[in-house]
Write an enzyme that holds these catalytic residues in place. Sequence first.
Site, PDB file in Angstrom:
ATOM      1  N   LYS A  83      99.714 -22.324  73.390  1.00  0.00           N
ATOM      2  CA  LYS A  83      98.648 -22.475  72.394  1.00  0.00           C
ATOM      3  C   LYS A  83      98.794 -21.364  71.347  1.00  0.00           C
ATOM      4  O   LYS A  83      98.905 -20.185  71.707  1.00  0.00           O
ATOM      5  CB  LYS A  83      97.303 -22.349  73.112  1.00  0.00           C
ATOM      6  CG  LYS A  83      96.145 -23.018  72.435  1.00  0.00           C
ATOM      7  CD  LYS A  83      94.981 -23.012  73.411  1.00  0.00           C
ATOM      8  CE  LYS A  83      93.703 -23.478  72.788  1.00  0.00           C
ATOM      9  NZ  LYS A  83      92.555 -23.192  73.639  1.00  0.00           N
TER      10      LYS A  83
HETATM   11  C1  E4P Z   1      89.711 -24.821  72.762  1.00  0.00           C
HETATM   12  O1  E4P Z   1      90.725 -25.075  73.362  1.00  0.00           O
HETATM   13  C2  E4P Z   1      88.867 -23.649  72.984  1.00  0.00           C
HETATM   14  O2  E4P Z   1      89.203 -23.074  74.219  1.00  0.00           O
HETATM   15  C3  E4P Z   1      87.393 -23.943  73.067  1.00  0.00           C
HETATM   16  O3  E4P Z   1      87.121 -25.312  73.045  1.00  0.00           O
HETATM   17  C4  E4P Z   1      86.530 -23.077  72.230  1.00  0.00           C
HETATM   18  O4  E4P Z   1      85.188 -23.476  72.389  1.00  0.00           O
HETATM   19  P1  E4P Z   1      83.921 -22.558  72.053  1.00  0.00           P
HETATM   20  O5  E4P Z   1      83.588 -22.757  70.632  1.00  0.00           O
HETATM   21  O6  E4P Z   1      82.856 -23.086  72.965  1.00  0.00           O
HETATM   22  O7  E4P Z   1      84.321 -21.144  72.383  1.00  0.00           O
END
Ligand code: E4P
Length: 218
Positions: A83
């Site tokens: 990622k």
């Molecule tokens: C995506 O892969 C992220 O890990 C995640 O969805 C971020 O979400 P949040 O806005 O709840 O931190």
Amino acid sequence: MKLFIDSGNLRDIEALVPLGIIDGVTTNPSLMAKEGGDPRAIIKRICEVVKGPVSAEVVATDWEGMVAEGRDLAAIDEHVVVKVPLTRDGIRATKVLSDEGHRVNVTLVFSPAQALLAAKAGAAYVSPFVGRLDDIATDGMDLIRQIVEIFDAHEFATEILVASVRHPIHIVEAARLGADVCTCPTKVIDACFNHPLTDIGLAKFLQDWEKAQAARKG
Ligand code: E4P
């Protein structure tokens, strides 16, 4: 639509996977920091439990560092998806890693133009954050609608992974719009099970059944 768990918590993941509804996991540095322990060991164990795509995020901010870290993360397990954030360096790293055959999830996507760049660079997944857009009074689902339209029109193979999910309506809307994946905190997945009419209906079925049994015996 595939359903991923957005968590680094092994216990939560181990509890949901046996239900047969989970296709993968996404993590990020904040989620991993919450867990403590050795992040590589946690990612390895998640891969063994899920046996599907598991996103592990780089923390380097320069493209050479992201590429080195991405190769290292990909070596943990065949299920790891690297990622990277949507920056200029992130896009350059995406191109290098994708050309090497690694799957890349481009994260922190907040506009259709950013999603287009990620797809052009060969990302396997693009992660638009709907909840964080909703938080600033911008329609997160409209972003998904636009990305679906663009990717369909140009036949990009990049999968649309709806992220920053806050409630079951986000999951339903993602599915209706044709997103490929929705990644959710476990509490949002848990919330999908609940309906008061299911509870009332089941209680009534069991009560009627018990009554009939008692009448037959007595
Ligand atoms: C995506 O892969 C992220 O890990 C995640 O969805 C971020 O979400 P949040 O806005 O709840 O931190």
